[in-house]
Design a protein around this motif. Structure first.
Motif, mmCIF file in Angstrom:
data_model
loop_
_atom_site.group_PDB
_atom_site.id
_atom_site.type_symbol
_atom_site.label_atom_id
_atom_site.label_comp_id
_atom_site.label_asym_id
_atom_site.label_seq_id
_atom_site.Cartn_x
_atom_site.Cartn_y
_atom_site.Cartn_z
ATOM 1 N N GLY A 248 0.912 -1.181 0.433
ATOM 2 C CA GLY A 248 -0.117 0.395 0.105
ATOM 3 C C GLY A 248 0.932 1.303 0.428
ATOM 4 N N ALA A 249 2.101 1.002 0.602
ATOM 5 C CA ALA A 249 3.222 2.588 0.322
ATOM 6 C C ALA A 249 2.896 2.737 -0.981
ATOM 7 C CB ALA A 249 3.695 2.159 0.865
ATOM 8 N N GLN A 250 3.074 4.476 -0.814
ATOM 9 C CA GLN A 250 3.526 4.818 -2.301
ATOM 10 C C GLN A 250 4.493 5.200 -2.366
ATOM 11 O OE1 GLN A 250 0.916 6.045 -4.628
ATOM 12 N NE2 GLN A 250 -0.614 4.757 -3.144
ATOM 13 N N GLY A 251 5.720 4.972 -4.540
ATOM 14 C CA GLY A 251 6.723 5.266 -3.834
ATOM 15 C C GLY A 251 7.453 4.161 -3.716
ATOM 16 N N ARG A 252 8.990 4.824 -3.364
ATOM 17 C CA ARG A 252 9.396 3.202 -2.920
ATOM 18 C C ARG A 252 9.000 2.713 -1.674
ATOM 19 N NH1 ARG A 252 16.089 4.139 -2.968
ATOM 20 N NH2 ARG A 252 16.682 2.353 -3.113
ATOM 21 N N LYS A 253 9.790 1.609 -1.512
ATOM 22 C CA LYS A 253 9.060 0.908 -0.678
ATOM 23 C C LYS A 253 10.809 0.850 0.719
ATOM 24 C CE LYS A 253 5.050 -0.318 -2.924
ATOM 25 N NZ LYS A 253 5.095 0.370 -3.440
ATOM 26 N N SER A 254 10.771 1.630 0.818
ATOM 27 C CA SER A 254 11.149 2.289 2.450
ATOM 28 C C SER A 254 10.210 2.183 3.200
ATOM 29 C CB SER A 254 12.386 3.544 1.962
ATOM 30 O OG SER A 254 11.096 4.683 2.635
ATOM 31 N N VAL A 255 11.585 1.796 4.452
ATOM 32 C CA VAL A 255 10.715 1.236 5.837
ATOM 33 C C VAL A 255 10.172 2.484 6.364
ATOM 34 C CG1 VAL A 255 11.527 0.691 8.063
ATOM 35 C CG2 VAL A 255 12.562 -0.575 6.803
ATOM 36 N N ARG A 256 10.885 3.939 6.078
ATOM 37 C CA ARG A 256 10.261 4.946 5.946
ATOM 38 C C ARG A 256 9.198 5.056 5.640
ATOM 39 N NH1 ARG A 256 14.032 9.840 6.594
ATOM 40 N NH2 ARG A 256 14.929 9.279 8.015
ATOM 41 N N ASN A 257 8.529 4.756 4.068
ATOM 42 C CA ASN A 257 7.257 5.267 3.617
ATOM 43 C C ASN A 257 6.381 3.975 4.215
ATOM 44 O OD1 ASN A 257 7.847 7.704 2.144
ATOM 45 N ND2 ASN A 257 8.297 6.233 -0.359
ATOM 46 N N ILE A 258 7.076 3.162 4.211
ATOM 47 C CA ILE A 258 6.507 1.600 5.196
ATOM 48 C C ILE A 258 5.535 2.397 6.097
ATOM 49 C CG2 ILE A 258 5.335 -0.370 6.110
ATOM 50 C CD1 ILE A 258 8.113 -0.889 3.685
ATOM 51 N N ALA A 259 6.893 3.076 7.407
ATOM 52 C CA ALA A 259 6.039 3.680 8.936
ATOM 53 C C ALA A 259 4.757 4.691 8.482
ATOM 54 C CB ALA A 259 7.587 3.522 8.914
ATOM 55 N N ARG A 260 5.196 5.357 7.949
ATOM 56 C CA ARG A 260 4.809 6.768 7.382
ATOM 57 C C ARG A 260 3.019 6.681 7.320
ATOM 58 N NH1 ARG A 260 7.201 8.910 3.637
ATOM 59 N NH2 ARG A 260 8.441 10.516 5.049
ATOM 60 N N LEU A 261 2.871 4.956 6.181
ATOM 61 C CA LEU A 261 1.312 4.287 5.926
ATOM 62 C C LEU A 261 0.185 3.646 7.367
ATOM 63 C CD1 LEU A 261 -0.756 3.530 3.724
ATOM 64 C CD2 LEU A 261 0.476 1.921 3.995
ATOM 65 N N ILE A 262 1.081 3.060 8.457
ATOM 66 C CA ILE A 262 0.852 2.525 9.211
ATOM 67 C C ILE A 262 1.037 3.237 10.596
ATOM 68 C CG2 ILE A 262 1.499 0.795 10.457
ATOM 69 C CD1 ILE A 262 2.912 -0.696 8.233
ATOM 70 N N GLY A 263 2.106 3.942 10.961
ATOM 71 C CA GLY A 263 2.057 4.694 12.350
ATOM 72 C C GLY A 263 3.071 5.632 12.826
ATOM 73 N N GLY A 264 4.621 5.696 11.323
ATOM 74 C CA GLY A 264 5.140 7.219 12.466
ATOM 75 C C GLY A 264 6.381 6.565 12.997
ATOM 76 N N GLN A 265 7.341 7.310 13.079
ATOM 77 C CA GLN A 265 8.404 7.431 13.888
ATOM 78 C C GLN A 265 8.629 6.232 14.893
ATOM 79 O OE1 GLN A 265 10.504 10.976 14.989
ATOM 80 N NE2 GLN A 265 12.485 9.881 15.260
ATOM 81 N N ALA A 266 7.542 6.094 16.294
ATOM 82 C CA ALA A 266 8.032 5.300 15.965
ATOM 83 C C ALA A 266 8.005 2.828 15.520
ATOM 84 C CB ALA A 266 6.959 4.859 17.782
ATOM 85 N N THR A 267 6.871 3.391 15.129
ATOM 86 C CA THR A 267 6.727 2.430 14.070
ATOM 87 C C THR A 267 8.293 1.572 12.758
ATOM 88 O OG1 THR A 267 4.471 2.273 13.516
ATOM 89 C CG2 THR A 267 5.826 0.806 12.169
ATOM 90 N N GLU A 268 8.479 3.195 12.363
ATOM 91 C CA GLU A 268 9.606 2.762 11.608
ATOM 92 C C GLU A 268 11.310 2.260 12.175
ATOM 93 O OE1 GLU A 268 12.863 6.012 9.219
ATOM 94 O OE2 GLU A 268 10.883 6.504 10.247
ATOM 95 N N GLN A 269 10.722 2.458 13.306
ATOM 96 C CA GLN A 269 12.306 2.207 14.158
ATOM 97 C C GLN A 269 12.170 0.265 14.326
ATOM 98 O OE1 GLN A 269 11.882 4.632 18.373
ATOM 99 N NE2 GLN A 269 13.757 6.466 16.759
ATOM 100 N N ASN A 270 11.264 0.599 15.034
ATOM 101 C CA ASN A 270 10.555 -1.100 14.530
ATOM 102 C C ASN A 270 10.565 -1.599 13.422
ATOM 103 O OD1 ASN A 270 9.956 -0.803 17.738
ATOM 104 N ND2 ASN A 270 7.391 -0.468 17.852
ATOM 105 N N LEU A 271 10.074 -1.549 12.707
ATOM 106 C CA LEU A 271 10.373 -2.545 11.753
ATOM 107 C C LEU A 271 11.072 -2.017 10.844
ATOM 108 C CD1 LEU A 271 6.633 -0.884 9.317
ATOM 109 C CD2 LEU A 271 7.289 -3.014 10.547
ATOM 110 N N HIS A 272 12.431 -1.198 11.061
ATOM 111 C CA HIS A 272 14.031 -0.995 10.450
ATOM 112 C C HIS A 272 14.866 -2.901 11.442
ATOM 113 C CE1 HIS A 272 17.816 0.249 9.705
ATOM 114 N NE2 HIS A 272 17.873 -0.307 10.859
ATOM 115 N N HIS A 273 14.254 -2.612 13.130
ATOM 116 C CA HIS A 273 14.693 -3.636 13.832
ATOM 117 C C HIS A 273 14.544 -4.753 13.211
ATOM 118 C CE1 HIS A 273 15.032 -6.355 17.144
ATOM 119 N NE2 HIS A 273 16.199 -5.915 17.252
ATOM 120 N N PHE A 274 12.583 -5.281 12.973
ATOM 121 C CA PHE A 274 12.014 -6.347 12.720
ATOM 122 C C PHE A 274 12.753 -6.588 11.189
ATOM 123 C CE2 PHE A 274 9.139 -8.227 9.601
ATOM 124 C CZ PHE A 274 8.715 -8.935 10.583
#
Length: 394
Positions: A39-65
Motif C-alpha cells: 500500500g505505500a506510495q513510491g519506494r518501499k523503504s521502511v520509512r515510507n511503509i512506517a508513514r503508512l502504518i504509524g510514524g517514527q516509532a513504527t519506523e524504528q520497530n520495522l527497521h529492527h524487525f
C-alpha cells in the motif's frame, strides 16, 4: 487501502507465512510490513511503509524487525513456496537474474559490475530469483544474493553486514542451481523443469549439476557453444564438435510453425519457427552428463538442441538446450516462453511491491525484505486472478 480481494489473500497467506515466528509481536510486524509493501506510495523503504502504518516509532520497530531481529527467513520463504505452488500449480521453475542498482557502496553485496545485458558498468547488487511459473501466473519463491570475493574476504565489511560464516564464494551460476535444488531437497517441493538463461554463466557447469541431480531443464545458450551432433545427425560432420548455430542451421527442413496468442488486452496472435536436433556436449564431457536411470527423455547422453525464431527473419534467434522427458519441441518452446511471463510480472508486480527497494547493510535484512516482498507479489498476483494471461502455444 487494500481491496477486499487483497485482504482475503493476505489474511490466508499470513496465517501460513508467519506460523514459524515464535512471538506474536513478530507476526504482527510481519503483517504490517506486508501491508506497507502493498500500500505505500513510491519506494518501499521502511520509512515510507512506517508513514503508512504509524510514524517514527513504527519506523524504528520495522527497521529492527527487518535488519536486526532474530527471526529466521528460511522457513518463512519455504512456507511461501508451498502456499504458492498449492494455489497456483507451476509448470516450471524459472531462474531470473536480477540487477539492483545502488547509489552508495555500503549495501550488502554491492559492487561495480559490468552488466552485459545493459552494456554498461553499474554500481549494483546482483541476485538470482527462482520463480514458480505457469502460463497463468509467476511468483518468486527463492533467492540468492551474489557476494564477490572482495566482500567475503573483507573481514570488517563482512562483519558489519553480518554475513554468516557458512556463506562462501559462489559463481552466479552456482547460486542459481543451489537456489533451485533447495526447493526440492530441503523444502520438499516437486521436481519441475528448470528454465533459465545461461549465456552469461558457466552454462555447461549448470547443465552438469542439474543433470547429475536428475532435474529436467530448458536452458538458453550462446550460439557458439560447441556441441556434437548425436549419431545420425544431419550436419554430415559425424561427431565433430561444432558451434550450436551450425548444427541447428543444418536442420532447417525440420522446422515447424508454432502459433500462440496473447490472451491479455491485445489478444495478438504470434508464430515462431521451431526446430530441434539431438546433440551431445563437446568431446570429453559426455560422461559427466550421463544420468543413468532417468525415465524417458532423449537417449543416453543426448540432449535436445532447440532453435526458435520469427518467420521472415534470420533464423534462429534463440537457441535452447533441453533435457525434459517426453517433451516435444513445441512443448519445450512453450516452457521457454515462461521467461517472458516472469519478465512481465517482475516489472508489473515485483518492482511495485519493492523487491529491489531494500536499503540496509544487513545480509539477513536483505533476505527478510526480499522474502516479504515476494509474499507481497504473491498477494498482488493472486488477488487479480494470476495477472495478465500469458501467451499460449497452439
Amino acid at each position: 487501502m487494500l481491496g477486499s480481494s487483497h485482504d482475503i489473500v493476505l489474511s490466508e497467506l499470513c496465517a501460513v507465512l508467519f506460523a514459524s515466528l515464535p512471538r506474536s509481536d513478530q507476526r504482527r510486524k510481519g503483517v504490517e510490513y506486508l501491508r506497507g509493501l502493498l500500500g505505500a506510495q513510491g519506494r518501499k523503504s521502511v520509512r515510507n511503509i512506517a508513514r503508512l502504518i504509524g510514524g517514527q516509532a513504527t519506523e524504528q520497530n520495522l527497521h529492527h524487525f527487518i535488519s536486526s531481529s532474530t527471526w529466521d527467513w528460511d522457513p518463512v520463504r519455504a512456507a511461501l513456496a508451498h502456499y504458492v505452488t498449492a494455489v497456483a500449480p507451476p509448470q516450471a521453475w524459472v531462474v531470473q537474474q536480477t540487477v539492483i542498482p545502488k547509489a552508495g557502496e555500503h549495501s550488502v553485496g554491492v559492487d561495480r559490475r559490468f552488466i552485459s545485458s545493459l552494456g554498461q558498468v553499474l554500481n549494483a547488487q546482483q541476485a538470482v530469483g527462482v520463480w514458480s511459473a505457469s502460463e497463468e501466473a509467476s511468483m518468486p519463491v527463492n533467492w540468492r544474493l551474489h557476494l564477490s570475493r572482495a566482500w567475503l574476504d573483507d573481514v570488517p565489511r563482512r562483519s558489519q553486514a553480518s554475513i554468516p560464516a557458512s556463506v562462501n564464494t559462489r559463481t552466479l551460476g552456482d547460486c542459481a542451481v543451489e537456489a533451485v535444488l533447495e526447493l526440492t531437497r530441503s523444502w520438499g517441493l516437486p521436481t519441475l523443469p528448470v528454465v533459465m538463461d545461461v549465456r552469461e554463466l558457466d552454462g555447461m557447469k549448470a547443465v552438469r549439476r542439474l543433470r547429475a541431480a536428475g532435474v529436467p531443464f530448458v536452458v538458453r545458450i550462446n550460439s557458439t557453444l560447441p556441441l556434437s551432433p548425436a549419431e545420425g545427425g544431419p550436419t554430415g560432420h559425424g561427431a565433430e564438435a561444432l558451434p550450436a548455430h551450425r548444427i541447428i542451421g543444418a536442420c532447417r527442413d525440420r522446422r515447424r510453425v508454432v502459433t500462440w496468442t496473447d490472451h491479455g488486452p491485445e489478444g495478438a496472435p504470434h508464430a515462431a519457427l521451431v526446430g530441434a536436433v539431438r546433440v551431445r556436449t563437446a568431446a570429453g564431457a559426455a560422461r559427466t552428463l550421463r544420468s543413468p536411470g532417468r525415465p524417458g527423455g532423449v537417449a543416453g547422453d543426448d540432449l535436445l538442441l532447440l532453435g526458435a525464431g520469427t518467420p521472415g527473419r534470420r533464423w534462429p534467434q534463440e537457441l535452447w538446450l533441453a533435457d525434459v522427458p517426453h517433451a516435444s519441441p513445441a512443448q519445450l518452446f512453450r516452457l521457454s516462453l515462461l521467461t517472458g511471463r516472469v519478465e512481465r510480472d517482475f516489472h508489473e508486480i515485483a518492482d511495485r511491491t519493492g523487491v529491489r527497494d531494500y536499503t540496509g547493510r544487513s545480509f539477513n535484512g536483505w533476505h527478510r525484505h526480499v522474502t516479504l516482498a515476494s509474499a507481497a507479489h504473491a498477494v498482488a498476483a493472486l488477488a487479480h486472478g494470476g495477472g495478465r494471461s500469458p501467451r499460449r502455444v497452439g
